[in-house]
Design an enzyme around this catalytic site. Structure first.
Site, PDB file in Angstrom:
ATOM      1  N   HIS A  73      65.398 -68.179  14.269  1.00 42.55           N
ATOM      2  CA  HIS A  73      66.551 -69.075  14.380  1.00 42.55           C
ATOM      3  C   HIS A  73      67.662 -68.671  13.417  1.00 42.55           C
ATOM      4  CE1 HIS A  73      64.084 -72.680  16.122  1.00 42.55           C
ATOM      5  NE2 HIS A  73      64.104 -71.621  16.907  1.00 42.55           N
ATOM      6  N   TYR A 384      68.043 -73.387   2.194  1.00 44.14           N
ATOM      7  CA  TYR A 384      67.193 -73.543   3.376  1.00 44.14           C
ATOM      8  C   TYR A 384      66.506 -72.217   3.742  1.00 44.14           C
ATOM      9  CZ  TYR A 384      65.785 -75.604   7.855  1.00 44.14           C
ATOM     10  OH  TYR A 384      65.056 -76.095   8.917  1.00 44.14           O
TER      11      TYR A 384
END
Ligand SMILES: Cc1cc2nc3c(=O)[nH]c(=O)nc-3n(C[C@H](O)[C@H](O)[C@H](O)COP(=O)(O)OP(=O)(O)OC[C@H]3O[C@@H](n4cnc5c(N)ncnc54)[C@H](O)[C@@H]3O)c2cc1C
Length: 402
Positions: A73, A384
């Site tokens: 992703h 992240y």
């Protein structure tokens, strides 16, 4: 009495990866696991991997299936007050994240250890560690009905939050920090198509929701729920209805429902135990720290601890170097506290905390600022995708040469 170099307590991802990495350095290990292999491999847990985690699994020789089956992703979506904002991880932080279930990593590691003929003892009960303050620790346990004893140079405590290793340390030698959140996550697994190609986090007035996945045909969805709720309170229909209410319309209409194949409620907790080394006992992974899963850091932190621990043990056996062992706890904790901060921040911004009007306005302002500020999004993206590992001088040379 049997002797080995390192006894590893726990055959979760930390324990098996450490055994795999040490084996490649020619360091002998025996792994003791309380549960049966099938039980350990069936536990549904994490599924989002930082690039550093993927790299280390490949380097450890267990990345072949991962590379074949994973999803990669470039970003994720955040929904708040009718707006959906995409965080472009690749554009902002230059890195992607990988979707591959912890259950699959556990199987890959288990297969690799068994193929290497490693000494892995499942269903070992009454594990107790002794004399780790000196140079000759011992570990006693019961396996296949027989009391047994191992002598070793080091004990690696990879036995998770409820394990025996941290609990064996004298109370005045360890300091703990903890925050328990006033809600849980109800999670389901279902074999249906995900609502979106990437993860969707939603902060809704009814509570948090997360649409994650394990593959293109298997979803992992969560909703924030009261701590008192029981799984039996949540039929599949109730779950699907609640999820649809919390998602933005464009995602809610794309929900494909189906029977859950797993459903559980997990409490959310932040926890750190300091230090992580007590003489010849070294803790790694959930044995030393827990993060709420909002930032997807638990498994990734366990892997970075194991990276540091295998380096310290490698240097000890190669050169009798004590310094990497002395530095182990500090190297881990610098990264752990940053991941704790990030996981706490994500949890704080995305959940509803009833009864605190000032906190609610702060959260609203924080999310508005985040959606408007590239600088704020870059900070989120950098954390992240995972902060970089500190490499020792020796491994930096190895990496530079590669
Ligand atoms: C429901 C859930 C969802 C999660 N979701 C995410 C996520 O989305 N992203 C993420 O990054 N992380 C997530 N995590 C966290 C992640 O799963 C853990 O951080 C990871 O499993 C840590 O690995 P570990 O090997 O350190 O500990 P564990 O996986 O807990 O393994 C410890 C092992 O030690 C064994 N053991 C315990 N006591 C003893 C004993 N006395 N003797 C012998 N063996 C013993 C246990 O049986 C276990 O096999 C989640 C965790 C849970 C519970």
């Amino acid at each position: 009495m049997t002797r080995t170099q390192v006894v590893i307590v726990g055959a979760g991802p930390s324990g098996l990866l450490l055994s795999q990495l040490l084996d490649r350095e020619g360091i002998a290990t025996i792994v003791l696991e309380r549960q049966a292999q099938r039980y350990v491999e069936a536990r549904i847990r994490a599924g989002l991997l930082e690039q550093g985690t993927v790299d280390l699994l490949i380097e450890a020789g267990v990345g072949e299936r991962l590379q074949r089956e994973c999803l990669v992703h470039d970003g994720f979506e955040m929904a708040f007050e009718g707006r959906v904002h995409r965080i472009d991880l690749k554009g902002l932080a230059g890195k992607q994240v990988t979707i591959y279930g912890q259950t699959e990593i556990q199987k890959d590691l288990g297969d690799a250890r068994l193929a290497a003929g490693s000494d892995l003892r499942y269903e070992a009960s009454n594990v107790a560690i002794h004399d780790f303050g000196g140079a000759r620790p011992r570990v006693t346990f019961i396996h296949q009905g027989r009391p047994q004893e191992l002598e070793c140079d080091f004990v690696a405590g990879c036995d998770g939050y409820h394990g025996v290793c941290r609990a064996s340390v004298p109370a005045d030698a360890v300091r703990t920090y903890e925050r328990v959140y006033p809600f849980g996550w109800l999670g389901i697994i279902a074999n249906v198509r995900p609502v979106a190609h990437e993860l969707v986090y939603a902060n809704h007035e009814r509570g948090f929701a997360l649409c994650s996945m394990r593959s293109s045909g298997r979803v992992r969805y969560y909703v924030q729920c009261p701590l008192e709720d029981k799984v039996e309170d949540w039929s599949d229909d109730r779950f699907w209805d609640e999820l649809a209410r919390r998602l933005p319309a464009e995602h809610a209409t794309r929900i494909q429902t189906g029977p859950s194949v797993e459903k559980s409620i997990a409490p959310l907790r932040s926890f750190v135990a300091e230090p992580m080394r007590f003489g010849r006992l070294l803790l790694a992974g959930d044995a030393a720290h827990i993060v709420p899963p909002t930032g997807a850091k638990g498994l990734n932190l366990a892997v970075s601890d194991v990276f540091y621990l295998h380096e310290a043990l490698r240097d000890f056996y190669r050169e009798r170097a004590e310094r990497p062992l002395e530095e182990y706890s500090g190297r881990c904790l610098r990264r752990i506290w940053k991941a704790e901060r990030f996981s706490w921040w994500m949890t704080q911004q995305l959940h509803r905390f009833p009864g605190d009007a000032f906190a609610a306005r702060m959260q609203e302002t924080e999310l508005q600022y985040l959606f408007e500020s590239v600088a704020a999004q870059t900070s989120l993206a950098e954390n992240y995708v995972g902060l970089p590992l500190e490499y020792s001088h020796d491994s930096r040379r190895t990496h530079a040469a590669a």
